[in-house]
Enzyme design. Sequence first.
Site, PDB file in Angstrom:
ATOM      1  N   CYS A  22     -71.334  -9.040 -26.429  1.00 37.04           N
ATOM      2  CA  CYS A  22     -71.995  -8.806 -27.720  1.00 37.04           C
ATOM      3  C   CYS A  22     -70.967  -8.657 -28.844  1.00 37.04           C
ATOM      4  O   CYS A  22     -71.178  -9.147 -29.952  1.00 37.04           O
ATOM      5  CB  CYS A  22     -72.893  -7.581 -27.636  1.00 37.04           C
ATOM      6  SG  CYS A  22     -72.054  -6.072 -27.121  1.00 37.04           S
ATOM      7  N   GLY A  31     -56.536   2.859   0.214  1.00 44.16           N
ATOM      8  CA  GLY A  31     -56.295   3.488  -1.077  1.00 44.16           C
ATOM      9  C   GLY A  31     -57.569   4.061  -1.627  1.00 44.16           C
ATOM     10  O   GLY A  31     -58.665   3.809  -1.099  1.00 44.16           O
ATOM     11  N   GLY A  70     -58.129  -1.177  -6.429  1.00 42.83           N
ATOM     12  CA  GLY A  70     -57.875  -2.620  -6.476  1.00 42.83           C
ATOM     13  C   GLY A  70     -57.835  -3.298  -5.130  1.00 42.83           C
ATOM     14  O   GLY A  70     -57.411  -4.455  -5.027  1.00 42.83           O
ATOM     15  N   LYS A  71     -58.311  -2.619  -4.071  1.00 41.48           N
ATOM     16  CA  LYS A  71     -58.273  -3.229  -2.729  1.00 41.48           C
ATOM     17  C   LYS A  71     -59.147  -4.478  -2.662  1.00 41.48           C
ATOM     18  O   LYS A  71     -58.696  -5.547  -2.231  1.00 41.48           O
ATOM     19  CB  LYS A  71     -58.734  -2.218  -1.668  1.00 41.48           C
ATOM     20  CG  LYS A  71     -57.962  -0.923  -1.634  1.00 41.48           C
ATOM     21  CD  LYS A  71     -58.403  -0.036  -0.489  1.00 41.48           C
ATOM     22  CE  LYS A  71     -59.860   0.401  -0.624  1.00 41.48           C
ATOM     23  NZ  LYS A  71     -60.116   1.232  -1.822  1.00 41.48           N
ATOM     24  N   THR A  72     -60.408  -4.330  -3.084  1.00 45.37           N
ATOM     25  CA  THR A  72     -61.330  -5.470  -3.035  1.00 45.37           C
ATOM     26  C   THR A  72     -60.878  -6.564  -3.988  1.00 45.37           C
ATOM     27  O   THR A  72     -60.997  -7.758  -3.686  1.00 45.37           O
ATOM     28  CB  THR A  72     -62.753  -5.007  -3.386  1.00 45.37           C
ATOM     29  OG1 THR A  72     -63.193  -4.062  -2.414  1.00 45.37           O
ATOM     30  CG2 THR A  72     -63.718  -6.185  -3.399  1.00 45.37           C
ATOM     31  N   SER A  83     -60.873   4.752  -3.951  1.00 39.93           N
ATOM     32  CA  SER A  83     -61.863   3.822  -4.517  1.00 39.93           C
ATOM     33  C   SER A  83     -61.463   3.444  -5.935  1.00 39.93           C
ATOM     34  O   SER A  83     -61.078   4.302  -6.737  1.00 39.93           O
ATOM     35  CB  SER A  83     -63.250   4.471  -4.524  1.00 39.93           C
ATOM     36  OG  SER A  83     -63.676   4.733  -3.208  1.00 39.93           O
ATOM     37  N   GLY A  84     -61.554   2.147  -6.229  1.00 37.57           N
ATOM     38  CA  GLY A  84     -61.215   1.660  -7.565  1.00 37.57           C
ATOM     39  C   GLY A  84     -59.754   1.349  -7.756  1.00 37.57           C
ATOM     40  O   GLY A  84     -59.338   0.992  -8.865  1.00 37.57           O
TER      41      GLY A  84
END
Length: 702
Positions: A12, A510, A515-517, A512-513
């Site tokens: 936006c 590591g 950067g593993k995924t 959550s959040g």
Amino acid sequence: MKPQLQTEASECGLACLSMVANYYGYRVDLADLRRQFLISLKGVTLAQLMRHAAVLELNTRPLRLELDELTQLQTPCILHWNLNHFVVLKKVSKNWRGELSALVLDPAVGERRVSLEEISQYFTGVALEISPNPAFKSKDERKRIALRDLTGPIIGLRRAVTQVLILALVLEIFAIASPLFNQFVIDDVIVSGDRELLTVLVLGFALLMIVQTAIGLARSWFLMRWGMDISMQWSVRVFAHLTRLPVAYFEKRHLGDVVSRFSSIHAIQSTLTSMFVESALDGLMALLAFGMMLAYSPKMTPLVVIAVVLYALLRWIFYQPFRDASQEMLILSSKESSNFLETVRAITPLKLFGREVERMARWQNLMMDVQNREIKTQKLAILFKISHTAIFGGQGLALFYVGAGEVMQNALTVGMLMAFSSYAGTFSSRIFNLIDLFIDLRMLGMHSERLADIVMEKSEPEVATETDLSRIKPSITLRNLKFRYAEGEPWVLNNINLNIPSGQNIALVGPSGCGKTTLCKIILGLLEPTEGEVLIDNIPITQIGIRAYRQLVGTVMQEDVLLAGSIQDNISFFDSHINFEQIEHCAKQAAIHEEIVAMPMGYQTLVGDMGSSLSGGQKQRVLLARALYKKPKILALDEATSHLDVSNEQKVNDALSQLNLTRIMVAHRPETINSAGRVVAIEGGQIIEQRAQLESHKIALM
């Protein structure tokens, strides 16, 4: 200043910047701005908007103000709206009562006027004034979207058009000859009382009518078949391109919006095949009818021309309101469709949290917005229809009034007046069709822009070079890898260098959040690194080709789903040449075989929509069997055993340890981590590679 509707859910701010830049003379497509300024799914901040504006040579001035200070803003400016949205303030005004209202360009729905109460509810008090600096230059960098770019080559187009045009031309000849029948009957038969001539004329024109009907039927048949053929070719081509688009494209758009854009194919195709082809000879027919009108009565011909001019003015007056209302209705319909699909998919949590009534109210509000826009469109349509009827009726009255005078003065016969009236109707209707065609083609620009968001988007790069994948060893190297979702955002991964030898079992761990995924998706080629590269067997995956590289990879991702069909279909992923022995072998490796054969239908058991008939653990093991059926050299597992009990997880890990493949696991559970031969922890965008350090840093094992 026209509204610029956003395409992606989070752009936006970029759409608002585009509107302001267009106002000052820098006309640019939103798609070009999107490529120039990368926007993440989290949206854009005011600071990022200011940086983007500076690149466009626009000065910015951020302000915090109260409602009564809105009139002091330099417009157009950008307002922060509803805490998670940006709109453009076009104009602030007061009515005769002194009540304040604002004209707002909302990239989500278009132009709308909001009252002081709505402004107070949604405006956060933050505004951004924008003005050009001395280096700013007016220019037009918009790219015209050619229809051929949207359709691509259409097989059999020339032959089909030729057939339809020949049939249409023959029909036009019959249409020119038909009014002569009325003239002959009135002037030659009725006046002289020649019954034999009447019989000959009726038989002759009856034969003409039969031939005309047959040709009309043939033309309609060709148009139907041709329309279906074009629709199929075009839809298949666009759908194939859609499936080749990167994952990031779908992550940034609502499902209903993608479906709505794809359905624009039908609107464009139906206009082009039916109206365009049927109107192709309208110009020639109008000229012939105009010539016949002049031959009969030069005095009455200007009356018909005046009616045509009035109709053209009428269409021009109604064009922009029709377009704006239709465009807004498309946007709102896609929002309603997205909400509906999302509700159906999330029905279980909605029931568990008891939010059915709230969700119903939200959908009802969206549906009401669609209905309100549709009512607006219908009102315009009714007004236009009445005006059109008045013009056409006025033309008929004027012709008979003047024509009757011509007959009384013996300048015309009654038969000639009837023939002239027929030719006038033919001329008017054909010119009206051409005007309608021109307007509809202009209206198609709205659908073309929406469809272009799919067709003109770059697909994942493909390498045509043939590669012998059997010789490639599944060793992976990450070299100077950096990634962030948008400019100005922090690095998710910062200078990652990692070597995974062939056959190694590695766990990415590591908090959550961290950067593993994201790292896993980069390794799989789903995300493109901002900097650096990924190599397999010391060959960049971009050189091998993403599609070829993925043939080596089996995956079970967090967002993986099963498709409607049997368990056998899902394990083979609907392979056209199913190897049932391989299906059973993979199911045993995934520790799901015994549970499948215990089901009433065995491997033919239907899994339901998205695997709804299976438990979470069963679904994960079927997904794992699907990944193994591919016979991959690399297996990537993102929390793939999170729903399994310890016993089944141990069975799965034991089976996988016997396979000669490189395994990459994103994990939190200690059992999964302990099964890995190597642990790589990610913290602060960088890697820590020692198992001892994992204990000391306490990095989210649970």
